[in-house]
Design a protein around this motif. Structure first.
Motif, PDB file in Angstrom:
ATOM      1  N   THR A 178      46.706  82.827  -6.321  1.00  0.00           N
ATOM      2  CA  THR A 178      45.830  81.942  -7.089  1.00  0.00           C
ATOM      3  C   THR A 178      45.639  80.670  -6.296  1.00  0.00           C
ATOM      4  OG1 THR A 178      46.621  82.856  -9.165  1.00  0.00           O
ATOM      5  CG2 THR A 178      45.611  80.694  -9.265  1.00  0.00           C
ATOM      6  N   LEU A 202      38.653  78.746 -15.527  1.00  0.00           N
ATOM      7  CA  LEU A 202      39.916  78.576 -14.807  1.00  0.00           C
ATOM      8  C   LEU A 202      40.235  77.114 -14.510  1.00  0.00           C
ATOM      9  CD1 LEU A 202      39.683  81.600 -12.371  1.00  0.00           C
ATOM     10  CD2 LEU A 202      41.425  81.279 -14.157  1.00  0.00           C
ATOM     11  N   ALA A 235      40.396  83.951  -9.550  1.00  0.00           N
ATOM     12  CA  ALA A 235      41.395  82.888  -9.388  1.00  0.00           C
ATOM     13  C   ALA A 235      41.884  82.735  -7.955  1.00  0.00           C
ATOM     14  CB  ALA A 235      42.578  83.137 -10.326  1.00  0.00           C
TER      15      ALA A 235
END
Length: 153
Positions: free
Chosen positions: A3, A44, A78
């Motif tokens: 991520t 996100l 992500a």
């Protein structure tokens, strides 16, 4: 998958100030996919405003067709990958490998009239359209709702 929210933030559209891409815009050969990327990136990094990444009736069509889950897609987005990288990821993970099937699905979605939708969707849109779409603009197909509301035409 790694991520990298800093990379995501650089790529994300601030949906509190602007709109995601049209559902007509393709990514990886699929309509709806580019819009899903915009909404997921914004989600996100907490810039999604009133837009939901998931659940979403539009995205649910794409997820069901490709077999990609919202969770898998969120993990891919992500990483901070570019649109080109995500297009490759989509093609690698989609259960649909026949490009003619993708083309037919894209065209079916592009041409979907409100009367072709489930009764539940029709009931929702019956209330939604008069409050969110400019009164002087007719809605011919489902994607028109998004493009009219978001002032693309």
């Amino acid at each position: 998958m790694n991520t990298d929210l800093e990379k995501v933030k650089k790529l994300a559209k601030d949906l509190r100030k602007t709109y995601p891409r049209s559902p007509r815009e393709k990514l990886g050969g699929y309509v709806i996919a580019a819009r899903c990327v915009d909404k997921c990136r914004a989600f996100l990094v907490n810039m999604n405003g009133e837009y939901n990444y998931w659940p979403c009736s539009l995205a649910s069509q794409w997820f069901a067709f490709t077999g990609i889950t919202p969770e898998q897609f969120q993990q891919a987005v992500a990483t901070g990958d570019s649109d080109d990288d995500l297009a490759r990821w989509i093609n690698a993970h989609s259960k649909v490998k026949d490009q003619d099937e993708v083309l037919k699905w894209n065209n079916r979605l592009r041409d979907m009239r409100l009367s072709d939708m489930s009764l539940q969707a029709q009931q929702y849109l019956e209330e939604y359209i008069p409050t969110c779409v400019p009164n002087h603009r007719p809605v011919y197909v489902w994607f028109d709702v998004y493009d009219l509301e978001e002032k693309r035409f």
